[in-house]
Design a protein around this motif. Structure first.
Motif, PDB file in Angstrom:
ATOM      1  N   CYS A   1      -9.535 -29.184  40.415  1.00 17.50           N
ATOM      2  CA  CYS A   1      -9.093 -28.217  39.406  1.00 17.50           C
ATOM      3  C   CYS A   1      -7.585 -27.979  39.455  1.00 17.50           C
ATOM      4  N   ASP A   2      -7.062 -27.541  38.319  1.00 15.35           N
ATOM      5  CA  ASP A   2      -5.655 -27.163  38.237  1.00 15.35           C
ATOM      6  C   ASP A   2      -5.435 -25.957  39.156  1.00 15.35           C
TER       7      ASP A   2
ATOM      8  N   LEU B   1      -9.380 -31.394  36.037  1.00  9.92           N
ATOM      9  CA  LEU B   1      -8.393 -32.342  35.502  1.00  9.92           C
ATOM     10  C   LEU B   1      -8.900 -32.958  34.197  1.00  9.92           C
TER      11      LEU B   1
ATOM     12  N   LEU C   1      -8.431 -30.506  31.345  1.00  6.91           N
ATOM     13  CA  LEU C   1      -7.022 -30.476  30.924  1.00  6.91           C
ATOM     14  C   LEU C   1      -6.628 -31.735  30.159  1.00  6.91           C
TER      15      LEU C   1
ATOM     16  N   THR D   1       1.637 -31.839  32.134  1.00  6.82           N
ATOM     17  CA  THR D   1       1.517 -31.000  30.947  1.00  6.82           C
ATOM     18  C   THR D   1       2.933 -30.700  30.437  1.00  6.82           C
TER      19      THR D   1
ATOM     20  N   CYS E   1       6.184 -28.925  35.435  1.00  6.71           N
ATOM     21  CA  CYS E   1       4.969 -28.329  35.979  1.00  6.71           C
ATOM     22  C   CYS E   1       4.889 -28.566  37.491  1.00  6.71           C
TER      23      CYS E   1
ATOM     24  N   ALA F   1       2.609 -28.033  39.513  1.00  8.51           N
ATOM     25  CA  ALA F   1       1.285 -28.382  40.022  1.00  8.51           C
ATOM     26  C   ALA F   1       1.094 -29.886  40.152  1.00  8.51           C
TER      27      ALA F   1
ATOM     28  N   ILE G   1      -1.479 -31.950  42.527  1.00  6.19           N
ATOM     29  CA  ILE G   1      -2.606 -32.657  41.913  1.00  6.19           C
ATOM     30  C   ILE G   1      -2.635 -34.127  42.374  1.00  6.19           C
TER      31      ILE G   1
END
Ligand SMILES: [Zn+2]
Lengths: 247, 167
Positions: B22-23, B31, B34, B59, B63, B65, B69
């Motif tokens: 998950c984000d 993922l 998204l 994104t 970002c 994250a 990720i």
């Protein structure tokens, strides 16, 4: 040609990074929480764009270059950011106006680059353009609010305009690497000026007294104002003091 | 088992894994919800050399994250037996909220975040409140707690809420 492409990519990357670094000083100091978050988000976008550009520059450069060595281990004369990006934050009016002038420029520039035959630059421009649209809208709304606000906010914005305008001419003067790539930044000026002028007029500001003012140049070819040295001292401190440090 | 079948099954297992990661900033979205996983290429299944190429796209440019990720994908694929894992970051085509799954949009709403809607391509007053469904809402800022969100407040129930911006 390869050298010109590398220099041009660095010019784009450095301009985004230095403005991002400037804006980041507002983190925790914005006038109200929502606007602190807004300027910080814009900063994140700018630094993100610079990362994509530095990664590409590192690839063009070859050897041991990485996005980090390009950002952290080059000196003032090697930085090619436009002078506008390194102007001091000043007050909120100056930060807002600097962002507005720069974002409107980035919007024209990236729009041109989406059609560039270099597919990596075109891809970065396409992605970044979505973000820049927000930056233009946000900073434009603030220009209106300040210019057409109180006598105090109006005066501050006028001062910011007088301070910053002489650094906008450089954006439209082709550097050697732009000429070598067949890019003509002067072609961006008409649209940029129309957008900027319409917002400024709505904000009750006039460009009349600045129409023929002296324009500073140099940043794009590595000749900077005194400001950049201080910015890089902050930005590069960790890598200079502890070479190769990581966490 | 023949080689083609092995590859197909291994690929399907990887896509399933992307439902489970998950984000970190919007932990209700996987993922796949998204839509940031663009390609999975199993070059050799884990029962053999275990070689895989994954392509993801950010994104927003900045970002934070994305690094997390990419690392999490590597850790999970290693746990599945892959030895050689490449995570590519694609810039083009640029990510768009059109790639978000319908299921993801529902999950966002339940979580208290208004999902992206075409009619609100620019954040504005009137985006429905995810808590009480009222359209009597006010935009506070086009920028929110993460790059992908705007901040609103409901005028009826009084709750502030995030809107996942169209992008
Ligand atoms: Zn409500």
């Amino acid at each position: 040609m390869q050298q010109a492409l590398l220099d041009y990519t660095l010019y784009l990357a450095d301009s985004a990074l230095i403005l991002g670094q400037r804006n980041s000083a507002w983190c925790g100091h914005g006038p109200v929480l929502e606007q602190d978050i807004a300027i910080t988000n814009i900063t994140l976008d700018l630094i993100g764009q610079s990362r994509s550009l530095y990664q590409y520059a590192a690839q063009l450069n070859g050897g041991d270059a990485t996005e980090d060595t390009l950002a952290y281990l080059r000196s003032e004369r090697e930085y090619k950011n436009c002078l506008l990006a390194e102007r001091p934050n000043g007050d909120w009016a100056q930060t807002i106006l600097r962002q507005f002038l720069f974002s409107c420029f980035q919007r024209e520039l990236y729009t041109q680059l989406t059609k560039e035959k270099d597919t990596t630059l075109a891809a970065i421009a396409t992605k970044s353009l979505k973000e820049v649209t927000y930056h233009c809208r946000w900073s434009g709304e603030w220009v209106l609010r300040l210019g057409d606000g109180t006598a105090e906010s109006h005066t501050r914005l006028v001062t910011a305009l007088e301070n910053l305008w002489p650094y906008t001419g450089e954006l439209f003067k082709a550097a050697d690497y732009e000429l070598a790539m067949g890019l003509d930044p002067a072609a961006l000026q008409t649209n940029w000026l129309a957008a900027v002028q319409s917002t400024l007029e709505e904000a009750t500001l006039s460009l009349a007294s600045l129409a023929s003012c002296f324009m500073h140049v140099g940043g794009k070819k590595g000749v900077h104002t005194e400001e950049l040295g201080y910015i890089l001292t902050d930005l590069q401190y960790m890598q200079r003091a502890y070479p190769g440090c990581d966490w | 088992m023949n080689a083609t079948l092995l590859h197909t099954e291994a690929t399907a297992a990887c896509w399933k894994l992307m439902d489970q990661i998950c984000d970190p900033e919007v932990p209700v979205l996987s993922l796949n919800d998204l839509g940031i996983v663009r390609a999975i290429a199993v070059k050799s299944p884990p029962s053999e050399a275990g070689i895989i190429d994954i392509t993801i796209t950010a994104t927003y440019s900045g970002c934070p994250a994305m690094d997390w990720i990419a690392n999490t994908i590597k850790i999970e694929l290693r746990a599945m037996g892959y030895q050689s894992i490449t995570v590519n970051h694609a810039i083009s085509p640029a990510w768009t909220t059109d790639w978000m799954s319908e299921q993801g949009k529902e999950k966002l709403k339940e979580y208290g975040i208004a999902p992206p809607e075409k009619r609100f391509s620019i954040p504005t007053d009137g985006i429905p409140c995810p808590q009480c469904k009222s359209e009597h809402t006010r935009l506070l800022s086009e920028f929110g707690s993460t790059s992908c969100k705007a901040l609103l407040q409901c005028q009826d129930c009084g709750e502030p809420f995030d809107y996942f911006k169209c992008h």
